[in-house]
Design a protein around this motif. Structure first.
Motif, PDB file in Angstrom:
ATOM      1  N   TYR A  45       0.954  -1.393  -0.012  1.00  0.00           N
ATOM      2  CA  TYR A  45      -0.086   0.000   0.155  1.00  0.00           C
ATOM      3  C   TYR A  45       0.986   1.227  -0.021  1.00  0.00           C
ATOM      4  CZ  TYR A  45      -4.007  -2.836   1.329  1.00  0.00           C
ATOM      5  OH  TYR A  45      -4.907  -3.869   1.337  1.00  0.00           O
ATOM      6  N   SER A  46       0.515   2.283  -1.012  1.00  0.00           N
ATOM      7  CA  SER A  46       1.220   3.630  -0.781  1.00  0.00           C
ATOM      8  C   SER A  46       0.373   4.598  -0.606  1.00  0.00           C
ATOM      9  CB  SER A  46       2.088   3.644  -2.194  1.00  0.00           C
ATOM     10  OG  SER A  46       3.181   2.948  -2.324  1.00  0.00           O
ATOM     11  N   CYS A  47       0.998   5.748  -0.002  1.00  0.00           N
ATOM     12  CA  CYS A  47       0.206   6.928  -0.107  1.00  0.00           C
ATOM     13  C   CYS A  47      -0.388   7.395  -1.427  1.00  0.00           C
ATOM     14  CB  CYS A  47       1.151   8.349   0.331  1.00  0.00           C
ATOM     15  SG  CYS A  47       0.471   9.769   0.555  1.00  0.00           S
ATOM     16  N   VAL A  48      -1.539   8.157  -1.383  1.00  0.00           N
ATOM     17  CA  VAL A  48      -2.074   8.469  -2.842  1.00  0.00           C
ATOM     18  C   VAL A  48      -1.259   9.434  -3.418  1.00  0.00           C
ATOM     19  CG1 VAL A  48      -4.512   7.822  -2.253  1.00  0.00           C
ATOM     20  CG2 VAL A  48      -3.722  10.154  -1.652  1.00  0.00           C
ATOM     21  N   PHE A  49      -0.113  10.166  -2.724  1.00  0.00           N
ATOM     22  CA  PHE A  49       0.626  11.211  -3.346  1.00  0.00           C
ATOM     23  C   PHE A  49       1.901  10.701  -3.781  1.00  0.00           C
ATOM     24  CE2 PHE A  49      -2.005  13.966  -0.647  1.00  0.00           C
ATOM     25  CZ  PHE A  49      -2.695  14.664  -1.545  1.00  0.00           C
ATOM     26  N   LYS A  98       4.716   3.901   2.834  1.00  0.00           N
ATOM     27  CA  LYS A  98       4.356   2.692   2.236  1.00  0.00           C
ATOM     28  C   LYS A  98       4.089   1.510   3.329  1.00  0.00           C
ATOM     29  CE  LYS A  98       8.637   0.553   0.768  1.00  0.00           C
ATOM     30  NZ  LYS A  98       9.527  -0.140  -0.134  1.00  0.00           N
ATOM     31  N   VAL A  99       3.253   0.638   3.060  1.00  0.00           N
ATOM     32  CA  VAL A  99       3.172  -0.543   3.930  1.00  0.00           C
ATOM     33  C   VAL A  99       3.060  -1.691   3.186  1.00  0.00           C
ATOM     34  CG1 VAL A  99       1.538  -1.582   5.620  1.00  0.00           C
ATOM     35  CG2 VAL A  99       1.401   0.964   5.571  1.00  0.00           C
ATOM     36  N   ARG A 100       4.036  -2.768   3.595  1.00  0.00           N
ATOM     37  CA  ARG A 100       4.385  -4.057   2.785  1.00  0.00           C
ATOM     38  C   ARG A 100       4.071  -5.053   3.490  1.00  0.00           C
ATOM     39  NH1 ARG A 100       8.448  -7.443   1.881  1.00  0.00           N
ATOM     40  NH2 ARG A 100       9.849  -6.342   3.049  1.00  0.00           N
ATOM     41  N   CYS A 154       7.034   2.461   6.227  1.00  0.00           N
ATOM     42  CA  CYS A 154       7.694   3.710   6.016  1.00  0.00           C
ATOM     43  C   CYS A 154       6.820   4.836   6.354  1.00  0.00           C
ATOM     44  CB  CYS A 154       8.462   3.692   4.661  1.00  0.00           C
ATOM     45  SG  CYS A 154       9.208   5.239   4.374  1.00  0.00           S
ATOM     46  N   HIS A 155       7.033   5.529   7.388  1.00  0.00           N
ATOM     47  CA  HIS A 155       6.150   6.376   7.907  1.00  0.00           C
ATOM     48  C   HIS A 155       6.363   7.924   7.358  1.00  0.00           C
ATOM     49  CE1 HIS A 155       3.683   4.312  10.998  1.00  0.00           C
ATOM     50  NE2 HIS A 155       4.893   3.541  11.047  1.00  0.00           N
ATOM     51  N   GLU A 156       7.363   8.065   6.529  1.00  0.00           N
ATOM     52  CA  GLU A 156       7.677   9.377   5.894  1.00  0.00           C
ATOM     53  C   GLU A 156       6.856   9.937   4.821  1.00  0.00           C
ATOM     54  OE1 GLU A 156      11.954   9.482   4.924  1.00  0.00           O
ATOM     55  OE2 GLU A 156      12.370   7.993   6.337  1.00  0.00           O
ATOM     56  N   HIS A 157       6.452  11.231   5.029  1.00  0.00           N
ATOM     57  CA  HIS A 157       6.034  12.085   4.057  1.00  0.00           C
ATOM     58  C   HIS A 157       6.733  12.972   3.168  1.00  0.00           C
ATOM     59  CE1 HIS A 157       1.687   9.956   4.603  1.00  0.00           C
ATOM     60  NE2 HIS A 157       2.126   9.858   5.722  1.00  0.00           N
TER      61      HIS A 157
END
Length: 124
Positions: free
Chosen positions: A60-64, A87-89, A105-108
């Motif tokens: 899963y990835s952020c929509v951005f 992302k969440v893998r 990965c909690h970084e934006h």
């Protein structure tokens, strides 16, 4: 809370936890990559997979972020927040009976909490 090592024994269980996670983290997620249980069973014959999982691998990835180059041409209203690394893998456990969170990965690279539809539209 969703964390590395969390196990889910059905896809429905994962889906409900992801909804809570999105609300808590103020992020919108989309399925970037996936491999179904059926497709994975064809590749790894030695592992019997739980059919209630639906997927053997998910990212899963952020929509951005995380969009492939061919997808970027289809989305004209996305702003400079493209390429967000959040992302969440997940992948199946060794016994094939659960989906396990392998990486988060909690970084934006943008302000968390913004929604895709709240971004200003670019005029072309």
């Amino acid at each position: 809370m969703l964390k590395v090592g969390s196990k889910f024994y059905t896809f429905d269980e994962l889906s409900s936890r992801l909804e809570e996670f999105q609300d808590l983290e103020q992020v919108q997620l989309w399925v970037r990559d996936s491999r179904t249980v059926v497709a994975a069973a064809k590749r790894a014959r030695r592992k019997s997979l739980n059919p209630a999982l639906k997927y053997a691998e998910l990212t899963y990835s952020c929509v951005f972020g995380g969009r492939r180059p061919s997808d970027q041409t289809k989305i004209h209203n996305q702003t400079s927040a493209g390429g967000c690394p959040f992302k969440v893998r997940l992948s199946t456990s060794i016994d094939g009976q659960a989906l396990v969170v392998k990486e988060i990965c909690h970084e934006h690279n943008h302000e968390p909490g913004k929604k895709l539809h709240e971004e200003p539209r670019r005029l072309y």
